[in-house]
Design a protein around this motif. Structure first.
Motif, mmCIF file in Angstrom:
data_model
loop_
_atom_site.group_PDB
_atom_site.id
_atom_site.type_symbol
_atom_site.label_atom_id
_atom_site.label_comp_id
_atom_site.label_asym_id
_atom_site.label_seq_id
_atom_site.Cartn_x
_atom_site.Cartn_y
_atom_site.Cartn_z
ATOM 1 N N ASP A 86 0.840 -1.203 0.000
ATOM 2 C CA ASP A 86 0.000 0.000 0.000
ATOM 3 C C ASP A 86 0.875 1.254 0.000
ATOM 4 N N LEU A 87 1.899 1.243 0.836
ATOM 5 C CA LEU A 87 2.816 2.378 0.923
ATOM 6 C C LEU A 87 3.594 2.555 -0.380
ATOM 7 N N LEU A 88 4.053 1.455 -0.957
ATOM 8 C CA LEU A 88 4.787 1.515 -2.217
ATOM 9 C C LEU A 88 3.912 2.063 -3.342
ATOM 10 N N GLU A 89 2.686 1.586 -3.440
ATOM 11 C CA GLU A 89 1.785 2.064 -4.489
ATOM 12 C C GLU A 89 1.420 3.529 -4.289
ATOM 13 N N ILE A 135 8.276 6.681 -15.777
ATOM 14 C CA ILE A 135 8.071 5.231 -15.734
ATOM 15 C C ILE A 135 7.221 4.790 -14.542
ATOM 16 N N ALA A 136 6.608 5.741 -13.856
ATOM 17 C CA ALA A 136 5.827 5.413 -12.657
ATOM 18 C C ALA A 136 4.672 4.466 -12.969
ATOM 19 N N LYS A 148 4.205 0.917 -11.306
ATOM 20 C CA LYS A 148 2.983 0.578 -10.581
ATOM 21 C C LYS A 148 2.417 -0.757 -11.088
ATOM 22 N N GLU A 149 2.475 -0.969 -12.392
ATOM 23 C CA GLU A 149 2.009 -2.234 -12.968
ATOM 24 C C GLU A 149 2.868 -3.398 -12.450
ATOM 25 N N ASP A 207 1.406 -14.683 -18.457
ATOM 26 C CA ASP A 207 0.502 -13.550 -18.655
ATOM 27 C C ASP A 207 1.168 -12.227 -18.291
ATOM 28 N N GLN A 208 1.901 -12.230 -17.181
ATOM 29 C CA GLN A 208 2.565 -11.006 -16.746
ATOM 30 C C GLN A 208 3.668 -10.596 -17.720
#
Length: 116
Positions: free
Chosen positions: A31-34, A44-45, A49-50, A95-96
Motif C-alpha cells: 500500500d505504501l509503495l503504491e 516510468i511510474a 505501478k504495474e 501472462d505477466q
C-alpha cells in the motif's frame, strides 16, 4: 515458565497467526509503495505501478499457498498443493510477461512518435 503447545493443532494455530502478521505487514508495504508510485513524477511510474501489482499478486499467491500448506492433511496433499501452485504461477508469469512486453512496446513506440 509458559507451557509450549506442540500438538499439530497448536502448531497450525501458531503458523496461521504468524502468517497473518506477515501478510498484514506485506499488505501495508505494498500500500505504501503504491502510494509512493502514484505520487511519483517519473515517466516510468505507471510501468513501476504495474510491476508492483504483479509483485503483490505473486506474493499474495505465495501466502495463500502457505495457508493451504499449514492445513494440508499429509505429505501427498502438500505435494499436490505445491504442484498446483507451480502450474498456476507459470501461467501467471506468462501472462505477466506478455502484459509487461506490451507495455514496453507501447512506451517504446511513444518515444519515437513525432512531437508537436
Amino acid at each position: 515458565m509458559a507451557e509450549i503447545n506442540v500438538s499439530v493443532e497448536g502448531m497450525r494455530a501458531t503458523l496461521t497467526e504468524a502468517l497473518e502478521r506477515v501478510r498484514k505487514a506485506n499488505t501495508d508495504y505494498f500500500d505504501l509503495l503504491e502510494k509512493g508510485l502514484s505520487s511519483s513524477p517519473l515517466p516510468i511510474a505507471s510501468q513501476a505501478k504495474e510491476f508492483c501489482t504483479f509483485m503483490r499478486r505473486n506474493v499474495t499467491a505465495t501466502f495463500d499457498l502457505g495457508d493451504k500448506l499449514i492445513h494440508a492433511k499429509d505429505v501427498q496433499d502438500a505435494l499436490k498443493l505445491q504442484a498446483e501452485f507451480f502450474q498456476e504461477q507459470m501461467r501467471t508469469l506468462t501472462d505477466q510477461a506478455r502484459t509487461a512486453g506490451e507495455s514496453a512496446m507501447k512506451a517504446a513506440g511513444g518515444m519515437f512518435s513525432p512531437k508537436a
